[in-house]
Design a protein around this motif. Structure first.
Motif, PDB file in Angstrom:
ATOM      1  N   MET A   1      -0.296   3.918   9.289  1.00 10.42           N
ATOM      2  CA  MET A   1       0.588   2.785   9.049  1.00 10.42           C
ATOM      3  C   MET A   1       1.542   3.164   7.933  1.00 10.42           C
ATOM      4  N   GLY A   2       2.693   2.506   7.934  1.00  4.40           N
ATOM      5  CA  GLY A   2       3.694   2.801   6.926  1.00  4.40           C
ATOM      6  C   GLY A   2       3.493   1.962   5.680  1.00  4.40           C
ATOM      7  N   VAL A   3       3.512   2.625   4.556  1.00  5.51           N
ATOM      8  CA  VAL A   3       3.442   1.956   3.250  1.00  5.51           C
ATOM      9  C   VAL A   3       4.640   2.446   2.444  1.00  5.51           C
ATOM     10  N   GLY A   4       5.623   1.579   2.286  1.00  8.13           N
ATOM     11  CA  GLY A   4       6.852   2.011   1.636  1.00  8.13           C
ATOM     12  C   GLY A   4       7.578   3.004   2.520  1.00  8.13           C
ATOM     13  N   GLU A   5       7.831   4.194   1.975  1.00 11.33           N
ATOM     14  CA  GLU A   5       8.545   5.224   2.727  1.00 11.33           C
ATOM     15  C   GLU A   5       7.607   6.315   3.231  1.00 11.33           C
ATOM     16  N   ARG A   6       6.328   6.106   3.160  1.00 10.08           N
ATOM     17  CA  ARG A   6       5.386   7.132   3.599  1.00 10.08           C
ATOM     18  C   ARG A   6       4.382   6.526   4.581  1.00 10.08           C
ATOM     19  N   ALA A   7       3.757   7.414   5.344  1.00  8.68           N
ATOM     20  CA  ALA A   7       2.732   7.000   6.301  1.00  8.68           C
ATOM     21  C   ALA A   7       1.363   7.377   5.751  1.00  8.68           C
ATOM     22  N   VAL A   8       0.433   6.470   5.849  1.00  9.54           N
ATOM     23  CA  VAL A   8      -0.921   6.730   5.360  1.00  9.54           C
ATOM     24  C   VAL A   8      -1.890   6.577   6.530  1.00  9.54           C
ATOM     25  N   VAL A   9      -2.986   7.320   6.482  1.00  7.53           N
ATOM     26  CA  VAL A   9      -4.022   7.254   7.500  1.00  7.53           C
ATOM     27  C   VAL A   9      -4.892   6.033   7.213  1.00  7.53           C
ATOM     28  N   VAL A  10      -5.037   5.179   8.229  1.00  7.16           N
ATOM     29  CA  VAL A  10      -5.797   3.937   8.048  1.00  7.16           C
ATOM     30  C   VAL A  10      -7.240   4.237   7.662  1.00  7.16           C
ATOM     31  N   ARG A  11      -7.824   5.296   8.218  1.00  7.44           N
ATOM     32  CA  ARG A  11      -9.205   5.649   7.898  1.00  7.44           C
ATOM     33  C   ARG A  11      -9.370   5.929   6.408  1.00  7.44           C
ATOM     34  N   GLU A  12      -8.388   6.583   5.804  1.00  8.96           N
ATOM     35  CA  GLU A  12      -8.465   6.860   4.372  1.00  8.96           C
ATOM     36  C   GLU A  12      -8.362   5.572   3.554  1.00  8.96           C
ATOM     37  N   VAL A  13      -7.520   4.643   4.013  1.00  6.36           N
ATOM     38  CA  VAL A  13      -7.396   3.362   3.317  1.00  6.36           C
ATOM     39  C   VAL A  13      -8.709   2.594   3.380  1.00  6.36           C
ATOM     40  N   VAL A  14      -9.328   2.590   4.583  1.00  7.91           N
ATOM     41  CA  VAL A  14     -10.607   1.890   4.750  1.00  7.91           C
ATOM     42  C   VAL A  14     -11.690   2.544   3.895  1.00  7.91           C
ATOM     43  N   ALA A  15     -11.714   3.884   3.874  1.00  6.84           N
ATOM     44  CA  ALA A  15     -12.723   4.593   3.080  1.00  6.84           C
ATOM     45  C   ALA A  15     -12.574   4.276   1.594  1.00  6.84           C
ATOM     46  N   GLU A  16     -11.340   4.232   1.115  1.00 11.50           N
ATOM     47  CA  GLU A  16     -11.131   3.907  -0.299  1.00 11.50           C
ATOM     48  C   GLU A  16     -11.526   2.463  -0.589  1.00 11.50           C
ATOM     49  N   ALA A  17     -11.190   1.569   0.346  1.00 16.36           N
ATOM     50  CA  ALA A  17     -11.554   0.165   0.152  1.00 16.36           C
ATOM     51  C   ALA A  17     -13.073  -0.012   0.120  1.00 16.36           C
ATOM     52  N   VAL A  18     -13.776   0.680   1.021  1.00 17.70           N
ATOM     53  CA  VAL A  18     -15.241   0.602   1.035  1.00 17.70           C
ATOM     54  C   VAL A  18     -15.821   1.173  -0.252  1.00 17.70           C
ATOM     55  N   THR A  19     -15.253   2.290  -0.726  1.00 14.68           N
ATOM     56  CA  THR A  19     -15.729   2.896  -1.966  1.00 14.68           C
ATOM     57  C   THR A  19     -15.550   1.956  -3.144  1.00 14.68           C
ATOM     58  N   VAL A  20     -14.372   1.350  -3.241  1.00 13.31           N
ATOM     59  CA  VAL A  20     -14.106   0.412  -4.338  1.00 13.31           C
ATOM     60  C   VAL A  20     -15.058  -0.780  -4.262  1.00 13.31           C
ATOM     61  N   THR A  21     -15.314  -1.260  -3.045  1.00 13.91           N
ATOM     62  CA  THR A  21     -16.235  -2.388  -2.878  1.00 13.91           C
ATOM     63  C   THR A  21     -17.639  -2.018  -3.325  1.00 13.91           C
TER      64      THR A  21
END
Length: 256
Positions: free
Chosen positions: A91-111
């Motif tokens: 998905m696009g965040v600002g001017e860059r594309a990020v992998v959704v799996r990495e976003v989910v992994a970071e969110a789970v880690t923070v949780t």
């Protein structure tokens, strides 16, 4: 005796297998329902006047699954496979594309950073306080703690979070003697000192809420032991509170 142990082990494995199977079936039903919703509910982001989120500019604009040319069953199998393997695309965040799996992994880690300590502390404190309530000589101690647990669990979590949001930063600054930022810094990793400090607020919030749940559950579970003969005998022999707790706790543990 060995045969009895083997039978108990088989029974335990069968019970565990049934639980795992029920969880798997439940997840399959839930994700199938999600697919059906995505298949037949129109995607609002396909319209030009769709709401643009503040940060996510590359929002998903594909038409619903049922409107695509590929057979729906094939899309379902492909979608379910990507869900199982966590291949969730980009998905696009600002001017860059990020992998959704990495976003989910970071969110789970923070949780987990704030949830695991909160859960462990809540379980230990909630159970220990209720054990002490059973161990004391006053017969109404367990009833009072049960009433307190019912009152604590009725307090909304958002209210606890709001109160902590007001008072916790001032307490942290006064304790540390310096201005401390409790906000999450996306430019650093979840385990950076700044982000670990940011976990204090959600950890305390969830810890208090989980403590209320465990306090209530342990009180309901342990109050029956307050007038048990072995507890009265231990009190008469002058056994300390922690000693009585050591007698009650193994008694409460279920047999395998």
């Amino acid at each position: 005796m060995d045969g009895d142990q083997a039978a108990q082990m088989r029974s335990l494995l069968l019970a565990l297998g049934r639980r795992v199977g029920r969880v798997a079936v439940t997840l399959w039903v839930v994700f199938t329902g999600v697919f059906l919703a995505l298949a037949y509910v129109p995607n609002p982001h396909t319209a030009t006047e769709a709401y643009q989120p503040r940060l996510l500019y590359g929002i998903y604009r594909e038409p619903r699954f049922a409107a695509q040319s590929e057979p729906l069953v094939a899309q379902y199998v492909d979608w379910l496979g990507r869900v199982v393997t966590l291949n969730l695309g980009q998905m696009g965040v600002g001017e860059r594309a990020v992998v959704v799996r990495e976003v989910v992994a970071e969110a789970v880690t923070v949780t987990l950073i704030h949830l695991v300590p909160a859960m462990l502390l809540a379980i230990v404190l909630g159970t220990l306080i209720q054990l002490l309530a059973v161990a004391v000589e006053y017969g109404d101690a367990s009833a009072k703690t049960k009433l307190f647990g019912a009152a604590a669990i009725s307090v909304p979590v958002f209210l606890v979070a709001y109160v902590l949001q007001i008072y916790l930063p001032g307490f942290v600054i006064e304790t540390s003697g310096q201005i401390t930022d409790l906000g999450y810094d996306e430019s650093t990793g979840p385990f950076s000192p700044a982000n670990l400090r940011a976990a204090v607020w959600p950890s305390v919030t969830m810890g208090l809420y989980l403590f209320a749940i465990q306090f209530r559950a342990a009180g309901t579970d342990l109050e029956q032991y307050a007038d048990e003969p072995f507890v009265k005998t231990a009190r008469a022999k002058g056994v300390g509170l922690l000693g009585i707790c050591r007698h009650v706790f193994p008694t409460r543990l279920p047999a395998c």
